[in-house]
Design an enzyme around this catalytic site. Structure first.
Site, PDB file in Angstrom:
ATOM      1  CG  HIS A   1      -2.112   0.861   1.117  1.00 47.44           C
ATOM      2  ND1 HIS A   1      -2.443   1.798   2.086  1.00 47.44           N
ATOM      3  CD2 HIS A   1      -3.057   0.979   0.157  1.00 47.44           C
ATOM      4  CE1 HIS A   1      -3.545   2.431   1.727  1.00 47.44           C
ATOM      5  NE2 HIS A   1      -3.936   1.955   0.566  1.00 47.44           N
TER       6      HIS A   1
ATOM      7  CE  LYS B   1      -1.454   4.499  -1.782  1.00 46.12           C
ATOM      8  NZ  LYS B   1      -2.265   4.250  -0.587  1.00 46.12           N
TER       9      LYS B   1
ATOM     10  CG  ASP C   1      18.148  12.415 -10.239  1.00 48.75           C
ATOM     11  OD1 ASP C   1      18.040  11.438 -11.003  1.00 48.75           O
ATOM     12  OD2 ASP C   1      18.035  13.593 -10.619  1.00 48.75           O
TER      13      ASP C   1
ATOM     14  CG  HIS D   1      -7.230   8.441  -0.767  1.00 48.12           C
ATOM     15  ND1 HIS D   1      -5.866   8.273  -0.857  1.00 48.12           N
ATOM     16  CD2 HIS D   1      -7.776   7.212  -0.970  1.00 48.12           C
ATOM     17  CE1 HIS D   1      -5.598   6.997  -1.105  1.00 48.12           C
ATOM     18  NE2 HIS D   1      -6.736   6.331  -1.179  1.00 48.12           N
TER      19      HIS D   1
ATOM     20  CE  LYS E   1      -4.573   6.351   2.535  1.00 49.71           C
ATOM     21  NZ  LYS E   1      -5.990   6.331   2.570  1.00 49.71           N
TER      22      LYS E   1
ATOM     23  CG  ASP F   1       1.698  18.506  21.201  1.00 50.86           C
ATOM     24  OD1 ASP F   1       0.501  18.485  21.503  1.00 50.86           O
ATOM     25  OD2 ASP F   1       2.557  17.758  21.714  1.00 50.86           O
TER      26      ASP F   1
END
Length: 459
Positions: free
Chosen positions: A127, A129, A134, A361, A363, A368
């Site tokens: 999952h 991404k 470089d 979508h 996450k 703080d």
């Protein structure tokens, strides 16, 4: 490269970050990095759809390979149906390697049966991404590669968060990619279509070019590579310093480690006054409630936003979440649900696109206003127990303030409903439009689906 060198000169020994909270902006940064790559491009993703943005990014990656850049693509196999020939052909390119994560053995009609028979093994999906250019610059976060993540879908578009990072966080990110790349579960793309050769590559190029040229979206987004000096100059000026930690699950023969979960638990326990979180597919377990009660006992305010029944693209997940609304409120958590046609819709659609609705979508979390998590981890049983997940933890008051401002905006009354219990203990949804006593949904059919899923003990 210039961004990385500028960061090193200005903030010795620290990483630098740019928050990517705009769909069009995120797409352009990906294009800019790919077009500017000199040595290598590494991409790791769960979903790479064959729509306009998927074709566009792949065509630009192919252009980079043609000018001598080494390209490695690691894609989860779960959603690659029907492209084995294309993958195998491109895997024959001298500068491109493609590997599929945890692939099924049956590639056509028997694929669903293969998944059912080998559920324990094939249910573990990649999952993560990231795109690494470089070994100097990384984009990481929640976005897959598809039109809905870049504001280009007329059906629905997502609110998502990524970060662009340079500096000392790059070696651990690149090390993570190499760890997965060299795993036995990463299988070369040529494996599943033995008849493909490099002679098939020109036909793939032609198909990519025609698909882009024939799309009306080609008038919105530049199809050909271009110079990006102004974007890089603005990016250098906007980047802020911080220290970073990369957390990710290690794959195993039977099930992945829970390193990402352990890292997140440690992250949240550092909170002193406030936790703000956005999580698309929220299905909290007992460990979530334990942490929430600990935070409340220490006087830490926690607020979280997830999808409403109207804004989710996964009704089945939403039903599992809905059973946790009341316990979260009783545990002292402020709970928000995204509006599917709120004020943020104008920001999420790339003009002149006008989507039918928008969803969440992202996450991400900030504690703080100085420590940030951005990654792929949903607070759900699948992310906890089945998927391989990734997160970047950033310690930076400047970056934390930026993410905190984004959380304030997405939780504002014009973008979200805040949940509450009325005097009779019934759920209510409050926003600038008033108070609802029935959960907001786009259609009667959504309510029917939600009711059907309620007949099963789904977790």
């Amino acid at each position: 490269a210039d961004i990385a060198h500028d960061c090193a000169a200005r903030f010795q020994g620290r990483s630098c970050f740019l928050l990517l909270d705009g769909n069009q902006d995120d797409l352009y940064w990906r294009l800019a990095l790919i077009d500017s790559a000199r040595v290598s491009i590494d991409v790791q993703t769960y979903l790479w759809r064959r729509d306009f943005s998927g074709r566009l990014l792949f065509s630009r990656v192919l252009d980079a390979a043609e000018r001598g850049v080494r390209v490695r693509l690691l894609v989860d196999d779960f959603l690659t149906r029907g492209v084995d020939r294309v993958i195998a052909a491109l895997d024959h390119h001298p500068n491109i390697e493609i590997r599929l994560w945890n692939p099924g053995r049956q590639r056509q009609a028997g694929r669903n049966l293969d998944f059912l028979v080998r559920l324990r093994e094939l249910n573990h999906r990649l999952h993560n991404k990231v795109i690494i250019v470089d070994n100097l610059t990384v984009i990481a976060g929640g976005r897959n590669i598809a039109d809905a993540y870049f504001g280009l879908s007329e059906s629905y578009n997502f609110f998502d968060l990524d970060l662009l990072g340079v500096g000392p966080l790059l070696p651990p990110v690149s090390g993570m990619f190499d760890y997965y790349w060299n795993s036995p579960q990463a299988v070369p793309g040529v494996t599943f279509y033995g008849r493909a050769t490099d002679a098939d590559i020109p036909a793939v190029k032609t198909s990519l070019r025609r698909g882009l040229e024939d799309s009306p979206l080609s008038s919105i987004v530049p199809v050909a590579p271009r110079a990006w000096e102004e974007r890089f100059a603005a990016g250098r000026a906007a980047m802020v310093p911080g220290n970073a930690e990369v957390i990710y699950d290690r794959p195993g023969e039977r099930e992945p480690s829970q390193d990402a979960l352990i890292g997140l638990q440690r992250f949240f326990r550092q909170a002193q006054t406030e936790v703000l979180a956005a999580n698309a597919y929220l299905v909290p377990g007992e460990s979530f409630f334990e942490e929430a009660r600990r935070l409340e006992a220490r006087g830490v305010h926690m607020a979280i936003i997830t999808n409403s029944l109207g804004s989710t693209n996964q009704t089945i997940v939403h039903h599992a979440y809905s059973r946790a609304r009341r316990p979260m409120l009783e545990a002292g958590v402020d709970v928000f649900e995204m509006k599917y046609q709120g004020g943020m819709q104008r920001e999420l659609d790339t003009p002149p696109i006008e989507s039918a609705w928008v969803g969440l979508h992202a996450k991400a979390a900030v504690i703080d206003r100085k420590r940030v998590f951005i990654g792929s981890f949903n607070f759900s049983p699948r992310s906890r127990n089945l998927n391989l997940e990734l997160g970047i933890l950033v310690d930076s008051p400047e970056f934390g303030a930026q993410v905190g401002a984004v959380m304030d905006r997405v939780m504002a009354p014009d973008n979200a409903w805040q949940l509450a219990l009325d005097e009779a203990g019934r759920l209510a949804w409050m926003s600038e439009d008033g108070t609802l006593t029935r959960q907001p949904a786009q259609s009667f059919w959504r309510r029917v689906q939600n009711g059907i899923f309620g007949l099963f003990p789904l977790e």
